[in-house]
Design an enzyme around this catalytic site. Structure first.
Site, short mmCIF file in Angstrom:
data_model
loop_
_atom_site.label_atom_id
_atom_site.label_comp_id
_atom_site.label_asym_id
_atom_site.label_seq_id
_atom_site.Cartn_x
_atom_site.Cartn_y
_atom_site.Cartn_z
N ASP A 60 39.48 38.11 51.28
CA ASP A 60 39.33 39.33 51.38
C ASP A 60 40.40 40.21 50.60
O ASP A 60 41.57 39.92 51.03
CB ASP A 60 39.18 39.87 53.03
CG ASP A 60 39.15 41.27 53.03
OD1 ASP A 60 39.41 42.26 52.03
OD2 ASP A 60 38.97 41.72 54.05
N TYR A 152 35.06 55.74 45.09
CA TYR A 152 34.97 55.08 44.12
C TYR A 152 35.53 55.74 42.77
O TYR A 152 36.27 54.76 42.19
CB TYR A 152 33.55 54.80 43.71
CG TYR A 152 33.02 53.81 42.69
CD1 TYR A 152 33.11 52.47 43.28
CD2 TYR A 152 32.84 54.10 41.46
CE1 TYR A 152 32.67 51.50 42.17
CE2 TYR A 152 32.45 52.84 40.43
CZ TYR A 152 32.42 51.78 40.96
OH TYR A 152 32.15 50.81 40.16
N LYS A 156 38.68 54.01 40.99
CA LYS A 156 38.78 53.70 39.53
C LYS A 156 39.55 54.24 38.72
O LYS A 156 40.37 53.51 37.68
CB LYS A 156 37.42 53.42 39.15
CG LYS A 156 36.40 52.69 39.79
CD LYS A 156 36.98 51.16 40.02
CE LYS A 156 35.84 50.27 40.36
NZ LYS A 156 36.27 49.05 40.54
N THR A 190 23.93 48.02 41.52
CA THR A 190 23.15 48.94 41.00
C THR A 190 21.51 48.59 41.43
O THR A 190 21.22 47.56 41.46
CB THR A 190 23.16 49.07 39.65
OG1 THR A 190 23.01 47.93 38.96
CG2 THR A 190 24.40 49.49 39.28
P1 NAD Z 1 28.44 43.30 43.13
O1 NAD Z 1 28.50 43.95 44.32
O2 NAD Z 1 27.44 42.35 42.80
O3 NAD Z 1 29.60 42.35 43.44
C1 NAD Z 1 30.91 42.71 43.95
C2 NAD Z 1 31.70 41.31 44.62
O4 NAD Z 1 32.61 41.66 45.45
C3 NAD Z 1 30.70 40.99 45.98
O5 NAD Z 1 30.45 39.35 45.65
C4 NAD Z 1 31.27 41.34 47.00
O6 NAD Z 1 30.98 40.26 47.92
C5 NAD Z 1 32.83 41.33 46.65
N1 NAD Z 1 33.65 42.12 47.55
C6 NAD Z 1 33.44 43.22 48.06
N2 NAD Z 1 34.17 43.43 49.15
C7 NAD Z 1 35.34 42.55 48.87
C8 NAD Z 1 36.48 42.23 49.42
N3 NAD Z 1 36.98 43.05 50.55
N4 NAD Z 1 37.37 40.99 49.21
C9 NAD Z 1 36.82 40.20 48.31
N5 NAD Z 1 35.33 40.46 47.60
C10 NAD Z 1 34.80 41.61 47.89
O7 NAD Z 1 28.92 44.35 42.16
P2 NAD Z 1 29.49 44.02 40.53
O8 NAD Z 1 28.35 44.94 39.64
O9 NAD Z 1 29.51 42.42 40.13
O10 NAD Z 1 30.78 44.81 40.57
C11 NAD Z 1 32.19 44.17 40.21
C12 NAD Z 1 33.06 44.89 39.72
O11 NAD Z 1 32.44 45.82 38.64
C13 NAD Z 1 33.03 46.12 40.95
O12 NAD Z 1 34.73 46.34 40.84
C14 NAD Z 1 32.37 47.37 40.42
O13 NAD Z 1 33.15 48.58 41.01
C15 NAD Z 1 32.58 47.28 39.02
N6 NAD Z 1 31.66 47.91 38.16
C16 NAD Z 1 30.44 47.62 38.34
C17 NAD Z 1 29.54 48.25 37.62
C18 NAD Z 1 27.72 48.29 37.83
O14 NAD Z 1 27.11 48.92 37.15
N7 NAD Z 1 27.36 47.19 38.42
C19 NAD Z 1 30.10 49.34 36.66
C20 NAD Z 1 31.08 49.52 36.54
C21 NAD Z 1 32.08 48.66 37.16
#
Ligand code: NAD
Length: 243
Positions: A60, A152, A156, A190
């Site tokens: 975590d 968020y 960010k 998403t």
């Molecule tokens: P996702 O939800 O598929 O993956 C996020 C992962 O983070 C998950 O596996 C989750 O279990 C893990 N997580 C959450 N809380 C946690 C904690 N306290 N400790 C450890 N792990 C934890 O989403 P994603 O789209 O793969 O997101 C990855 C990163 O990209 C994030 O930081 C997100 O904000 C960023 N992001 C995503 C998008 C998008 O459109 N998907 C766009 C811009 C930025």
């Protein structure tokens, strides 16, 4: 291919989505990768699929003690840490007037404090390695703003600033720190409608990104190909922020 041969990289939030794509790509290019997440079964499955240079450890990102364990176990298995991808993140959707303080703080804790704790935990190991690359996953929500996701956006934007401050502190040690700013990416974060809404349709490349497209950016930043890049924003948003 061996663009990151011999490097030891920790990826947070690596059990699925972009984090899993980063782990796959880094392994394919020669790195050893420690996949960490709060999703234990999913994380173990990704690591098992990737073979002997991959390992899963529960983490975590808000838990400083757990970070120390992850760094120690990483060093024991693969040697000093030379790369960190601070990717774990969550989003909470609510208009400001209905946003509970606890929900706001939770997003800040994971997305912002988690990045701080990660950088703090790995830097001594990177000094031992003699160099390092830290990649902090922000968002275009760290460059512009969106309504209904205040925590968020705040987190960010903070990650973008923290990246620059850390780049200044660690440059003399050969440790580089950069932020990545994806637009909409097709992951579990998403919904189907978010991937095809007007925001995506109106951008120059009118589609959501695949996680692999972001993995290419992270691979470049972890590799020595980006050796003169630090404290910078790397935007991969299909041109959304040109408007
Ligand atoms: P996702 O939800 O598929 O993956 C996020 C992962 O983070 C998950 O596996 C989750 O279990 C893990 N997580 C959450 N809380 C946690 C904690 N306290 N400790 C450890 N792990 C934890 O989403 P994603 O789209 O793969 O997101 C990855 C990163 O990209 C994030 O930081 C997100 O904000 C960023 N992001 C995503 C998008 C998008 O459109 N998907 C766009 C811009 C930025």
């Amino acid at each position: 291919m061996s663009r990151v041969n011999g490097k030891t990289v920790i990826v947070t939030g690596g059990a699925r989505g972009m984090g899993a794509a980063f782990a796959r790509r880094l392994i394919a290019e020669g790195a050893s990768v420690v996949i960490t997440d709060v999703l234990v079964d999913e994380g173990k499955a990704v690591a098992a699929e990737l073979g002997a240079r991959a390992m899963f450890l529960p983490l975590d990102v808000t838990d400083e003690t757990a970070w120390a364990t992850v760094v120690a176990e990483t060093e024991r298995a693969f040697g000093p840490v030379s790369g960190l991808v601070n990717n774990a993140g969550i989003v909470h959707v609510d208009p400001i007037e209905r946003l509970a303080e606890a929900d706001y703080r939770k997003v800040i804790d994971v997305n912002q404090v988690g990045v701080f704790l990660g950088m703090k935990a790995v830097v001594p190991s990177m000094r031992t390695a003699g160099n390092g690359s830290i990649v902090n996953i922000s968002s275009i929500g760290g460059i512009i703003a969106f309504s209904n996701i205040l925590g968020y956006v705040a987190s960010k934007w903070a990650v973008r600033g923290m990246t620059k401050a850390a780049a200044q502190e660690f440059g003399a040690d050969g440790i580089r720190v950069n932020s990545v700013h994806p637009g909409v990416v097709a992951t579990e974060m998403t919904s189907e409608s978010e991937r095809s809404n007007s925001m995506v349709h109106d951008q120059p490349l009118p589609r959501a990104a695949t996680p692999d497209e972001l993995a290419n950016v992270v691979l470049f930043l972890i590799s020595d190909e980006s050796s003169f890049c630090t404290g910078s924003e790397f935007v991969a948003d299909g041109g959304y922020t040109t408007k």
